[in-house]
Design a protein around this motif. Structure first.
Motif: not given
Length: 63
Positions: A39-63
């Motif tokens: 994701p581009g710079d504008e979408a990164r904060p939301a992507a990080r939050e989505a990774g945190t909120l995922c109840p199953s841990g399916a979403v992973r965000v690596v910096e």
């Protein structure tokens, strides 16, 4: 940043698609779909939050 999602682990809660719709969606069965793995710079904060909120841990965000 690199975004991945384990479709086998996904429980279809939809928090990723609601939190970062420019990065995630759901297929007809409600399973996560990654729209952009880098994701581009504008979408990164939301992507990080989505990774945190995922109840199953399916979403992973690596910096």
């Amino acid at each position: 940043m690199r975004v991945t999602a384990d479709r086998e682990t996904c429980v279809g809660a939809g928090l990723c698609a609601l939190t970062a719709p420019q990065v995630f969606d759901q297929d007809d069965e409600g399973v996560v779909v990654v729209l952009t793995a880098e994701p581009g710079d504008e979408a990164r904060p939301a992507a990080r939050e989505a990774g945190t909120l995922c109840p199953s841990g399916a979403v992973r965000v690596v910096e």
